[in-house]
Design a protein around this motif. Structure first.
Motif: not given
Length: 228
Positions: A96-99
């Motif tokens: 999850d590259r939003s984090e």
């Protein structure tokens, strides 16, 4: 009891035993599986099925009625304790590259530690390694393929490196060092009798931080070797 007193109406008459409670097929199987988890945790996978039946409080033939072999029962224990506690969310969180990368790993390993640092999880895995290796071989393969290899890939992306190469020995050793360090917290408690850290979340965060700092040096070095 005075001669004139009568025994309680639900008390068994002399020489008469209470009937064993009748359980449904599902309840009896659950009783055997839960008992096996406790038994293997305490006594190891080398314990005899007859001893297991005695500890559970059922007959030896009844255990074999539900599980035709000891291997079948061990396989069920693996399914219950290890596959049953595996969370697909861990695999999602890693990617999850939003984090931020370090925050992702801290989230994964904080939840992983809360999930696996139990007596049965730690002790059965150790006992399996000393016995036939079935449980630990299967579980460590699962961990490597579905968690550690993706972490290596995400670490490379974080550092701007090619993520398609096979993991190198140094990369593998670094991520297994992080993963094994989390597991070792449980070994220290459930095998050696040490106390759990008072601030487990901070310990996990520190170990993730150490991995990230080391990866910044080791992963580019390995990429340079591959390019050369």
């Amino acid at each position: 009891m005075p001669p004139s007193a009568k025994p309680p109406s639900d008390a068994p008459r002399p020489g008469v035993q209470r009937r064993r409670q009748r359980l449904s097929t599902e309840e009896r199987e659950r009783q055997i599986v839960d008992g096996a988890i406790r038994f293997f945790s305490d006594h190891g996978l080398g314990g005899q099925m007859r001893e297991l039946a005695t500890q559970i409080g059922v007959s030896h033939p009844l255990v074999f009625h539900y599980f035709p072999s000891k291997k079948a029962l061990i396989e069920r224990v693996y399914t219950e304790v290890y596959l049953g506690r595996w969370k697909p969310e861990w695999e999602h969180w890693v990617k999850d590259r939003s984090e931020p990368f370090e925050a992702r790993l801290t989230r994964v390993y904080s939840d992983y530690a809360r999930t696996i640092l139990t007596k049965e999880w730690v002790r059965i895995l150790i006992h399996s390694a000393l016995a036939d290796g079935y449980i630990n071989d299967n579980y460590l393969t699962l961990v490597g393929e579905r968690l550690l290899r993706p972490i290596i890939g995400e670490a490379r992306i974080e550092l701007g490196l090619d993520d398609d190469r096979e993991p190198t020995e140094a990369e593998n050793e670094l991520i297994w060092g992080l993963h094994g360090g989390i597991f070792y917290i449980g070994v220290r408690h459930w095998i050696y009798g040490h106390k759990f850290p008072e601030n487990l979340p901070q310990v996990v965060a520190d170990r993730v931080r150490a991995f990230v700092l080391a990866a910044r040096e080791i992963f580019p070095r390995e990429a340079g070797k591959a390019a050369g």
